[in-house]
Design an enzyme around this catalytic site. Structure first.
Site, mmCIF file in Angstrom:
data_model
loop_
_atom_site.group_PDB
_atom_site.id
_atom_site.type_symbol
_atom_site.label_atom_id
_atom_site.label_comp_id
_atom_site.label_asym_id
_atom_site.label_seq_id
_atom_site.Cartn_x
_atom_site.Cartn_y
_atom_site.Cartn_z
ATOM 1 N N CYS A 7 1.020 -1.225 -0.083
ATOM 2 C CA CYS A 7 -0.149 -0.045 0.073
ATOM 3 C C CYS A 7 0.804 1.165 0.025
ATOM 4 O O CYS A 7 1.975 1.115 0.422
ATOM 5 C CB CYS A 7 -0.771 0.007 1.186
ATOM 6 S SG CYS A 7 -2.314 -1.055 1.211
ATOM 7 N N ASN A 55 -0.267 -2.318 6.158
ATOM 8 C CA ASN A 55 0.421 -3.289 6.490
ATOM 9 C C ASN A 55 1.702 -3.054 7.220
ATOM 10 O O ASN A 55 2.524 -2.357 6.502
ATOM 11 C CB ASN A 55 0.740 -4.436 5.549
ATOM 12 C CG ASN A 55 -0.659 -5.527 5.736
ATOM 13 O OD1 ASN A 55 -1.302 -5.247 6.506
ATOM 14 N ND2 ASN A 55 -0.285 -6.617 5.132
HETATM 15 C C1 LIG Z 1 -4.540 -5.510 3.775
HETATM 16 C C2 LIG Z 1 -4.742 -3.879 4.161
HETATM 17 C C3 LIG Z 1 -3.454 -3.287 4.016
HETATM 18 C C4 LIG Z 1 -2.791 -3.346 2.600
HETATM 19 C C5 LIG Z 1 -1.378 -3.363 2.438
HETATM 20 O O1 LIG Z 1 -0.821 -2.615 3.351
HETATM 21 N N1 LIG Z 1 -0.846 -4.166 1.706
HETATM 22 C C6 LIG Z 1 0.447 -4.303 1.631
HETATM 23 C C7 LIG Z 1 0.593 -5.980 2.051
HETATM 24 S S1 LIG Z 1 2.304 -6.517 2.353
HETATM 25 O O2 LIG Z 1 2.974 -5.505 3.351
HETATM 26 O O3 LIG Z 1 2.939 -6.272 0.972
HETATM 27 O O4 LIG Z 1 2.134 -7.615 2.818
HETATM 28 C C8 LIG Z 1 -5.371 -3.517 5.561
HETATM 29 C C9 LIG Z 1 -5.218 -1.930 5.643
HETATM 30 C C10 LIG Z 1 -6.442 -1.882 6.705
HETATM 31 C C11 LIG Z 1 -6.851 -3.006 7.232
HETATM 32 C C12 LIG Z 1 -8.271 -3.187 7.745
HETATM 33 C C13 LIG Z 1 -8.449 -2.295 8.950
HETATM 34 O O5 LIG Z 1 -7.438 -2.277 9.737
HETATM 35 C C14 LIG Z 1 -9.616 -2.413 9.671
HETATM 36 C C15 LIG Z 1 -9.986 -4.014 10.079
HETATM 37 C C16 LIG Z 1 -9.402 -4.435 11.163
HETATM 38 C C17 LIG Z 1 -9.427 -5.674 11.753
HETATM 39 O O6 LIG Z 1 -8.741 -6.036 12.815
HETATM 40 C C18 LIG Z 1 -8.995 -6.694 10.551
HETATM 41 C C19 LIG Z 1 -9.822 -6.516 9.327
HETATM 42 C C20 LIG Z 1 -9.754 -5.032 8.718
HETATM 43 C C21 LIG Z 1 -10.751 -4.953 7.729
HETATM 44 C C22 LIG Z 1 -8.257 -4.831 8.306
HETATM 45 C C23 LIG Z 1 -8.197 -5.927 7.201
HETATM 46 C C24 LIG Z 1 -6.617 -5.451 6.324
HETATM 47 O O7 LIG Z 1 -5.667 -5.728 7.181
HETATM 48 C C25 LIG Z 1 -6.588 -3.914 5.931
HETATM 49 C C26 LIG Z 1 -7.635 -3.921 4.981
#
Ligand SMILES: C[C@H](CCC(=O)NCCS(=O)(=O)O)[C@H]1CC[C@H]2[C@@H]3[C@H](O)C[C@@H]4C[C@H](O)CC[C@]4(C)[C@H]3C[C@H](O)[C@]12C
Length: 325
Positions: free
Chosen positions: A2, A79
């Site tokens: 992200c 993340n």
């Molecule tokens: C996956 C998202 C982050 C995207 C990101 O940074 N990707 C990079 C991946 S990596 O580094 O390359 O492994 C994160 C950002 C916000 C997160 C959401 C928000 O924190 C809101 C909730 C929180 C809950 O604890 C889990 C579900 C959730 C709905 C989360 C799901 C997921 O972890 C999300 C959607």
């Protein structure tokens, strides 16, 4: 992966690319001032600042991925797998779970400085929202309409808050390492380079854009951090809202991920699910999604912000092509 940015023009625009392989059913969600927040280890809050952002709603609770409030503060969670660590609830500290941090900050604070003070005695606790939605390992970028931003990271070293001079954030590693890495690209430039390589030889400058030849283009977090920093630092100032939103979204597009380029499992690829741009002065959220390049907008001030009920709009829609014939 992200990427989040704060784009400063005559007004201030905060937003992010959300790159992942799993959709959680996010919506555009407005939490009005009188929706009651029942925080896990803090007193519940009957009234607070109103906010708008992208959120999963579970059991009528807004789990924000990124959002801004009516005072012009914005927070995005990205993340932070690897260094990220939360801790058990600690007596005497302000215990905030990771899933409620965005809502808590936007409920109570107006500026980045307020957030820094408000988190001085905080602990990000390791409580999950539910069995189905375990705590996501995140770090957060916080921005305000003075044009400043910070990064909040909870790791084995405890809670750290960093000034963010470039107004960009991505993922792992820790924020100070991204900043140091920028020095490796200090000579990247929009200007055609001077030939210092062999000054007595007349080089054939075969292409425009040779000043960006060493700009990284990978999907990894370090490459995106450098590329987004370059794109943001050189983004022009718009003369209108539309120009500003367009410029902001183009910076995010410079690091977007198309399907098929970032494999995370057998036949599974991370891609840019949505990009958003939130005007911190006006409380308007603009967004595009992977399957819908048309910019859509939701204005929080067009809703009853004194109500008690969440207001939701669909985020994911189908591609809308304007056929000319
Ligand atoms: C996956 C998202 C982050 C995207 C990101 O940074 N990707 C990079 C991946 S990596 O580094 O390359 O492994 C994160 C950002 C916000 C997160 C959401 C928000 O924190 C809101 C909730 C929180 C809950 O604890 C889990 C579900 C959730 C709905 C989360 C799901 C997921 O972890 C999300 C959607």
């Amino acid at each position: 992966m992200c990427t989040s940015i704060l784009y400063n023009s005559n007004e201030h625009y905060f937003g992010r690319n959300l790159d992942y392989e799993i959709a959680y059913g996010q919506k555009i969600v407005i939490t009005p001032r009188n929706y009651e927040f029942d925080f896990h280890d803090l007193p519940s809050q009957k009234s607070h600042y109103a906010m708008i952002g992208v959120s999963v709603v579970d059991d009528n609770y807004p789990l924000y991925c990124d959002a801004i409030n009516e005072k012009g503060l914005g927070v995005a969670g990205l993340n932070f797998e690897g260094p990220g660590q939360y801790f058990p609830v600690e007596k005497g500290k302000k215990n905030i779970t990771s899933y409620e941090l965005i809502a808590y900050l936007l409920s109570n604070y107006e500026t980045v400085e307020d957030v820094k003070q408000g988190l001085a005695d905080a602990n990000i606790s390791d409580i999950s929202f539910s069995e189905n939605l375990p705590a996501a390992v995140l770090h957060w970028m916080v921005a305000d309409k003075t044009g400043k931003s910070i990064v909040i990271e909870s790791s084995h070293k405890g809670l750290n808050i960093y000034e963010n001079p470039v107004n960009v954030m991505t993922n792992n590693p820790v924020f100070p390492v991204h900043l140091i890495n920028l020095s490796n690209y200090a000579d990247v430039s929009p200007i055609q380079p001077t030939n210092f390589l062999a000054p007595k030889v007349e080089l054939n400058m075969y292409s425009r854009g040779l000043g960006t030849h060493h700009l990284p283009g990978g999907m990894d977090s370090a490459s995106r951090f450098v590329k987004a920093t370059f794109a943001l630092a050189h983004a022009p100032q718009g003369k209108s809202e539309i120009e500003n939103v367009t410029n902001h979204l183009h910076v995010l597009k410079s690091v977007e991920q198309a399907k098929g380029l970032d494999e995370v499992g057998p036949d599974s690829y991370e891609y840019t699910m949505y990009s958003d741009c939130m005007n911190l002065e006006k409380g308007i959220l603009y967004c595009t999604t992977y399957n819908d390049s048309r910019i859509r907008a939701v204005d929080m001030h067009k809703e009853d912000l004194d109500s008690e009920k969440l207001i939701c709009y669909n985020l994911f829609k189908d591609q809308d092509i304007e056929y000319e014939n």
